[in-house]
Write a protein that holds these residues in place. Structure first.
Motif, PDB file in Angstrom:
ATOM      1  N   ARG A  11      44.171  57.545 108.632  1.00  0.00           N
ATOM      2  CA  ARG A  11      44.284  58.958 108.239  1.00  0.00           C
ATOM      3  C   ARG A  11      44.845  59.789 109.383  1.00  0.00           C
ATOM      4  NH1 ARG A  11      38.741  58.085 106.536  1.00  0.00           N
ATOM      5  NH2 ARG A  11      38.673  57.702 104.269  1.00  0.00           N
ATOM      6  N   GLN A  12      44.299  59.586 110.554  1.00  0.00           N
ATOM      7  CA  GLN A  12      44.718  60.381 111.718  1.00  0.00           C
ATOM      8  C   GLN A  12      46.213  60.192 111.980  1.00  0.00           C
ATOM      9  OE1 GLN A  12      42.518  62.419 113.438  1.00  0.00           O
ATOM     10  NE2 GLN A  12      44.313  63.230 114.489  1.00  0.00           N
ATOM     11  N   ARG A  13      46.661  58.960 111.872  1.00  0.00           N
ATOM     12  CA  ARG A  13      48.074  58.676 112.112  1.00  0.00           C
ATOM     13  C   ARG A  13      48.959  59.362 111.079  1.00  0.00           C
ATOM     14  NH1 ARG A  13      48.669  53.180 110.953  1.00  0.00           N
ATOM     15  NH2 ARG A  13      49.890  53.658 109.097  1.00  0.00           N
ATOM     16  N   ILE A 132      44.276  62.336  87.917  1.00  0.00           N
ATOM     17  CA  ILE A 132      45.167  62.741  89.007  1.00  0.00           C
ATOM     18  C   ILE A 132      44.332  62.888  90.271  1.00  0.00           C
ATOM     19  CG2 ILE A 132      46.833  64.451  89.813  1.00  0.00           C
ATOM     20  CD1 ILE A 132      47.675  63.022  87.238  1.00  0.00           C
ATOM     21  N   CYS A 133      44.626  62.078  91.262  1.00  0.00           N
ATOM     22  CA  CYS A 133      43.857  62.163  92.511  1.00  0.00           C
ATOM     23  C   CYS A 133      44.773  62.521  93.671  1.00  0.00           C
ATOM     24  CB  CYS A 133      43.115  60.860  92.784  1.00  0.00           C
ATOM     25  SG  CYS A 133      44.168  59.426  93.054  1.00  0.00           S
ATOM     26  N   GLY A 134      44.165  63.028  94.716  1.00  0.00           N
ATOM     27  CA  GLY A 134      44.887  63.296  95.956  1.00  0.00           C
ATOM     28  C   GLY A 134      44.673  62.148  96.927  1.00  0.00           C
ATOM     29  N   SER A 135      45.581  62.006  97.868  1.00  0.00           N
ATOM     30  CA  SER A 135      45.476  60.922  98.844  1.00  0.00           C
ATOM     31  C   SER A 135      45.957  61.408 100.203  1.00  0.00           C
ATOM     32  CB  SER A 135      46.334  59.717  98.417  1.00  0.00           C
ATOM     33  OG  SER A 135      45.995  59.266  97.130  1.00  0.00           O
ATOM     34  N   VAL A 136      45.420  60.797 101.242  1.00  0.00           N
ATOM     35  CA  VAL A 136      45.981  60.968 102.582  1.00  0.00           C
ATOM     36  C   VAL A 136      46.996  59.861 102.838  1.00  0.00           C
ATOM     37  CG1 VAL A 136      45.482  60.969 105.061  1.00  0.00           C
ATOM     38  CG2 VAL A 136      43.930  62.145 103.473  1.00  0.00           C
ATOM     39  N   ALA A 137      46.636  58.643 102.466  1.00  0.00           N
ATOM     40  CA  ALA A 137      47.550  57.513 102.602  1.00  0.00           C
ATOM     41  C   ALA A 137      47.367  56.592 101.413  1.00  0.00           C
ATOM     42  CB  ALA A 137      47.284  56.752 103.904  1.00  0.00           C
ATOM     43  N   ARG A 144      44.280  53.358  98.196  1.00  0.00           N
ATOM     44  CA  ARG A 144      44.424  54.731  98.685  1.00  0.00           C
ATOM     45  C   ARG A 144      43.295  55.095  99.627  1.00  0.00           C
ATOM     46  NH1 ARG A 144      40.606  58.054  96.626  1.00  0.00           N
ATOM     47  NH2 ARG A 144      41.630  59.986  97.239  1.00  0.00           N
ATOM     48  N   LEU A 145      43.611  56.016 100.502  1.00  0.00           N
ATOM     49  CA  LEU A 145      42.604  56.641 101.347  1.00  0.00           C
ATOM     50  C   LEU A 145      42.595  58.126 101.041  1.00  0.00           C
ATOM     51  CD1 LEU A 145      43.285  55.022 104.853  1.00  0.00           C
ATOM     52  CD2 LEU A 145      41.740  54.220 103.052  1.00  0.00           C
ATOM     53  N   GLY A 146      41.439  58.658 100.703  1.00  0.00           N
ATOM     54  CA  GLY A 146      41.284  60.101 100.584  1.00  0.00           C
ATOM     55  C   GLY A 146      40.992  60.693 101.952  1.00  0.00           C
ATOM     56  N   LYS A 147      40.435  61.870 101.968  1.00  0.00           N
ATOM     57  CA  LYS A 147      40.170  62.513 103.253  1.00  0.00           C
ATOM     58  C   LYS A 147      38.886  62.018 103.909  1.00  0.00           C
ATOM     59  CE  LYS A 147      38.172  66.523 100.893  1.00  0.00           C
ATOM     60  NZ  LYS A 147      38.394  67.944 100.548  1.00  0.00           N
ATOM     61  N   GLY A 148      38.159  61.153 103.186  1.00  0.00           N
ATOM     62  CA  GLY A 148      36.989  60.528 103.795  1.00  0.00           C
ATOM     63  C   GLY A 148      35.656  61.037 103.293  1.00  0.00           C
ATOM     64  N   ALA A 149      35.665  62.046 102.427  1.00  0.00           N
ATOM     65  CA  ALA A 149      34.405  62.604 101.942  1.00  0.00           C
ATOM     66  C   ALA A 149      33.836  61.836 100.754  1.00  0.00           C
ATOM     67  CB  ALA A 149      34.596  64.073 101.559  1.00  0.00           C
ATOM     68  N   GLY A 150      34.699  61.120 100.033  1.00  0.00           N
ATOM     69  CA  GLY A 150      34.235  60.254  98.958  1.00  0.00           C
ATOM     70  C   GLY A 150      34.045  60.906  97.608  1.00  0.00           C
ATOM     71  N   TYR A 151      34.475  62.167  97.456  1.00  0.00           N
ATOM     72  CA  TYR A 151      34.226  62.856  96.188  1.00  0.00           C
ATOM     73  C   TYR A 151      35.006  62.245  95.025  1.00  0.00           C
ATOM     74  CZ  TYR A 151      32.013  66.314  99.178  1.00  0.00           C
ATOM     75  OH  TYR A 151      31.194  66.934 100.096  1.00  0.00           O
ATOM     76  N   SER A 152      36.271  61.890  95.248  1.00  0.00           N
ATOM     77  CA  SER A 152      37.052  61.299  94.157  1.00  0.00           C
ATOM     78  C   SER A 152      36.433  59.988  93.684  1.00  0.00           C
ATOM     79  CB  SER A 152      38.502  61.072  94.590  1.00  0.00           C
ATOM     80  OG  SER A 152      39.203  62.288  94.655  1.00  0.00           O
ATOM     81  N   ASP A 153      35.924  59.182  94.624  1.00  0.00           N
ATOM     82  CA  ASP A 153      35.278  57.933  94.249  1.00  0.00           C
ATOM     83  C   ASP A 153      34.062  58.199  93.364  1.00  0.00           C
ATOM     84  OD1 ASP A 153      37.049  56.346  95.779  1.00  0.00           O
ATOM     85  OD2 ASP A 153      35.894  56.746  97.586  1.00  0.00           O
ATOM     86  N   GLU A 183      51.478  48.630 104.734  1.00  0.00           N
ATOM     87  CA  GLU A 183      50.477  47.827 105.431  1.00  0.00           C
ATOM     88  C   GLU A 183      49.252  47.690 104.535  1.00  0.00           C
ATOM     89  OE1 GLU A 183      48.127  50.328 108.492  1.00  0.00           O
ATOM     90  OE2 GLU A 183      50.007  51.435 108.230  1.00  0.00           O
ATOM     91  N   GLU A 184      48.410  46.734 104.872  1.00  0.00           N
ATOM     92  CA  GLU A 184      47.148  46.618 104.164  1.00  0.00           C
ATOM     93  C   GLU A 184      46.246  47.792 104.547  1.00  0.00           C
ATOM     94  OE1 GLU A 184      44.996  43.005 104.305  1.00  0.00           O
ATOM     95  OE2 GLU A 184      46.740  41.742 103.851  1.00  0.00           O
ATOM     96  N   LEU A 185      45.532  48.302 103.579  1.00  0.00           N
ATOM     97  CA  LEU A 185      44.577  49.373 103.842  1.00  0.00           C
ATOM     98  C   LEU A 185      43.169  48.852 103.567  1.00  0.00           C
ATOM     99  CD1 LEU A 185      46.378  52.443 102.191  1.00  0.00           C
ATOM    100  CD2 LEU A 185      46.227  51.875 104.622  1.00  0.00           C
ATOM    101  N   PRO A 186      42.223  49.222 104.408  1.00  0.00           N
ATOM    102  CA  PRO A 186      40.851  48.738 104.189  1.00  0.00           C
ATOM    103  C   PRO A 186      40.263  49.315 102.916  1.00  0.00           C
ATOM    104  CG  PRO A 186      40.923  50.377 105.955  1.00  0.00           C
ATOM    105  CD  PRO A 186      42.336  50.078 105.607  1.00  0.00           C
ATOM    106  N   GLU A 187      39.467  48.496 102.226  1.00  0.00           N
ATOM    107  CA  GLU A 187      38.821  48.916 100.991  1.00  0.00           C
ATOM    108  C   GLU A 187      37.325  48.644 101.063  1.00  0.00           C
ATOM    109  OE1 GLU A 187      41.121  48.321  97.075  1.00  0.00           O
ATOM    110  OE2 GLU A 187      41.675  46.594  98.294  1.00  0.00           O
ATOM    111  N   ALA A 188      36.566  49.482 100.371  1.00  0.00           N
ATOM    112  CA  ALA A 188      35.138  49.255 100.176  1.00  0.00           C
ATOM    113  C   ALA A 188      34.893  49.026  98.690  1.00  0.00           C
ATOM    114  CB  ALA A 188      34.327  50.449 100.683  1.00  0.00           C
ATOM    115  N   LYS A 189      33.730  48.549  98.341  1.00  0.00           N
ATOM    116  CA  LYS A 189      33.481  48.185  96.945  1.00  0.00           C
ATOM    117  C   LYS A 189      33.485  49.390  96.013  1.00  0.00           C
ATOM    118  CE  LYS A 189      28.406  48.223  97.305  1.00  0.00           C
ATOM    119  NZ  LYS A 189      27.176  47.417  97.157  1.00  0.00           N
ATOM    120  N   HIS A 190      33.240  50.592  96.562  1.00  0.00           N
ATOM    121  CA  HIS A 190      33.213  51.791  95.711  1.00  0.00           C
ATOM    122  C   HIS A 190      34.595  52.419  95.541  1.00  0.00           C
ATOM    123  CE1 HIS A 190      32.555  53.289  99.864  1.00  0.00           C
ATOM    124  NE2 HIS A 190      33.405  54.224  99.480  1.00  0.00           N
ATOM    125  N   ASP A 191      35.607  51.887  96.211  1.00  0.00           N
ATOM    126  CA  ASP A 191      36.957  52.454  96.123  1.00  0.00           C
ATOM    127  C   ASP A 191      37.644  52.046  94.825  1.00  0.00           C
ATOM    128  OD1 ASP A 191      36.827  53.656  98.672  1.00  0.00           O
ATOM    129  OD2 ASP A 191      37.510  51.811  99.644  1.00  0.00           O
TER     130      ASP A 191
END
Length: 235
Positions: A11-13, A132-137, A144-153, A183-191
């Motif tokens: 996200r930072q990058r 329709i979701c938003g993404s950072v990456a 996808r990566l959101g902003k990290g708060a997890g609301y969309s999930d 590139e590969e993006l890390p995923e968690a089971k709730h994503d």
């Protein structure tokens, strides 16, 4: 580096690149980027078969997706927009184009919706054709990566549990091309994954859909549960 740290580094990058290339306004860090070309991406999305077939949408309240929400309302589609941070006991705004008291372009704003739209719970919602979701990456496999708060999930998990998402529900995200990473993006089971990525320049069809079965309570902190009334009431 654990999964959360790896996600945050990516996200930072991406935030850094967007600001450096002036593809998003300053101060984008920590947010879903309100990227340059959001209107063009919405126009491209509105030409897709999945869009034309959809009558009912669930959308995030982020500014980047405001043109999509406005387009949907202008075309007579029903829009459920999440209350920011799911901070109300009834966590969705109901935006019905047949009953709007202001033009669609205004109603689509989260600030205006908060003043004109009725809040509803999942039990009042119809099955959702398009999310329709938003993404950072996001990558071309639909991770996808959101902003990290997890609301969309959480929103998607709630709809899944309620039976409002079916095999024909499509999940899309609109982003700047700089947010699409090779590139590969890390995923968690709730994503969840996205089925389609729409940029101002292209439409990317992603791999087979991945959806959570529902809420994974063990992935939610006590602070997160207590901050979301709907979850606090169920815990």
């Amino acid at each position: 580096m654990n999964t959360d740290q790896a996600k945050q580094a990516i996200r930072q990058r991406v935030w850094d690149v967007l600001e450096r290339e002036q593809a998003a306004p300053p101060g984008v860090h920590g947010r879903i980027p309100a990227f340059v070309g959001a209107e063009a991406a919405a126009d491209r999305l509105a030409g897709l078969p999945a869009w034309h077939a959809a009558r009912t949408l669930k959308a995030v309240p982020d500014k980047a997706q405001l043109p999509v929400r406005a387009q949907a309302l202008a075309e007579g589609k029903l829009v459920y927009m999440a209350v920011p941070k799911l901070a109300e006991a009834l966590p969705f705004y109901l935006l019905d184009p047949e009953t709007l008291s202001v033009p669609p372009s205004e109603a689509a704003s989260s600030r205006v919706a908060a003043t004109i739209a009725r809040k509803i719970g999942v039990d009042e919602m119809r099955p959702v054709d398009l999310i329709i979701c938003g993404s950072v990456a996001v990558n071309r496999q639909g991770v996808r990566l959101g902003k990290g708060a997890g609301y969309s999930d959480i929103e998607v998990a709630l709809l899944q549990e309620a039976g409002l998402i079916g095999p024909n529900t499509t999940i899309m995200t609109t982003v700047h091309s700089l947010q699409v990473v090779d590139e590969e993006l890390p995923e968690a089971k709730h994503d969840f994954s996205v089925d389609l990525i729409v940029t101002p320049d292209e439409v990317i069809e992603c791999g087979p859909p991945r959806r959570p079965a529902g809420l994974y309570w063990d992935s939610l902190s006590r602070e997160k549960i207590e901050a979301i009334p709907l979850l606090a009431a169920r815990s």
